[in-house]
Scaffold this active site. Sequence first.
Site, PDB file in Angstrom:
ATOM      1  N   HIS A  45     -27.641  82.297 -82.078  1.00  0.00           N
ATOM      2  CA  HIS A  45     -28.250  82.953 -80.917  1.00  0.00           C
ATOM      3  C   HIS A  45     -27.357  84.087 -80.401  1.00  0.00           C
ATOM      4  CE1 HIS A  45     -30.694  79.060 -80.171  1.00  0.00           C
ATOM      5  NE2 HIS A  45     -31.353  79.901 -80.918  1.00  0.00           N
ATOM      6  N   GLU A 130     -32.441  73.249 -81.879  1.00  0.00           N
ATOM      7  CA  GLU A 130     -31.642  72.096 -82.335  1.00  0.00           C
ATOM      8  C   GLU A 130     -32.333  70.786 -81.951  1.00  0.00           C
ATOM      9  OE1 GLU A 130     -27.439  71.934 -81.207  1.00  0.00           O
ATOM     10  OE2 GLU A 130     -27.493  69.757 -81.440  1.00  0.00           O
ATOM     11  N   SER A 226     -28.494  81.535 -75.791  1.00  0.00           N
ATOM     12  CA  SER A 226     -27.433  80.692 -76.353  1.00  0.00           C
ATOM     13  C   SER A 226     -27.105  79.564 -75.385  1.00  0.00           C
ATOM     14  CB  SER A 226     -26.188  81.550 -76.623  1.00  0.00           C
ATOM     15  OG  SER A 226     -25.079  80.715 -76.857  1.00  0.00           O
TER      16      SER A 226
END
Length: 313
Positions: A45, A130, A226
């Site tokens: 990211h 994730e 991020s």
Amino acid sequence: MLSKKTIYLAQPRGFCAGVERAILIVEEALKKYGAPIYVRHEIIHNAYVVKDFESRGVVFINQLDKVPKGAILIFSAHGVSKAVRYEADERQFQVFDATCPLVAKVHAEVVSLKERGFQIIMIGHRGHPEVEGTMGQVDSSIHLIEHVPDVDQLTFDKDELLAYVTQTTLSVDETQEITAALIKKYPQIHAPKRQDICYATQNRQDAVKAMIPHVDIVIVVGSQNSSNSKRLQELASSLQVPAFLVDDPSQIKSEWFKSVKNIGVTAGASAPESLTSEIIDAINSRYRGSVVPMPGIEETISFSLPKGLLKAA
Ligand code: 0O3
Ligand code: SF4
């Protein structure tokens, strides 16, 4: 002349071993096979890294039906679900997996827990790739919670076979509060042997805490999407120091520094050191500051490349 400032530089900061490996996988694939190389999701990211790769023929996609048959496909550092892996096989891509080994460790944990009959609680941020990848290791028995109040909503029996896992880039402090609430409600809950929050996330948050007593403002280098970078900004803010997350020097505003003498600079695990240097130079050119590197852990961990992409050297 504008007043002189001191810049405190957090240690460690910037690239972690998983990010180094993911970037190297794309570099090596470009070298070995040439463009175009397809990557599922942003490899990491970071807007600068993604743009740079795009300019060299890397195509970032979210749907595998955008990838031509037989193409080279790389999975991003954040990992993918079993379904994505299966679809990539079905479509006969040549796959290289840049999933961080520490994310893959959580994947294996989830599979093993399911096989042993556990109901699994995942602590993480809804919609993050994730979390989708980790939850997608099993087709049932996994439940997402994000914050402490979510624990109240859980309706498992008191003696249910329960375990928890977490995203690797969470706030260490908030996660401790969530797990404490889980343990209070379900004392039998099974915890990971070692916390799933990774060494890099832990070290970067510790480094911000160490820097806070010295600074009036914190600049975090990293992109808005991020998770680990965002957690650094939130951590500094929660300790009553104004904190800003910036991609590059163009996003820095002079008004932030008006009544400020000491500036903390850190960088998320996906932010290149070159951007941190550019930001320091931009502050220095305006305020003729001095730079004080903070003492901190030297990270030495590294991960090897997948078979077929091992560096010739
Ligand atoms: O997970 P996060 O949004 O922090 O991802 P980044 O910014 O790409 O950093 C690398 C971390 C990672 C791949 C998952 O642990
Ligand atoms: Fe791996 Fe941690 Fe880096 Fe994520 S932040 S890529 S888990 S080392």
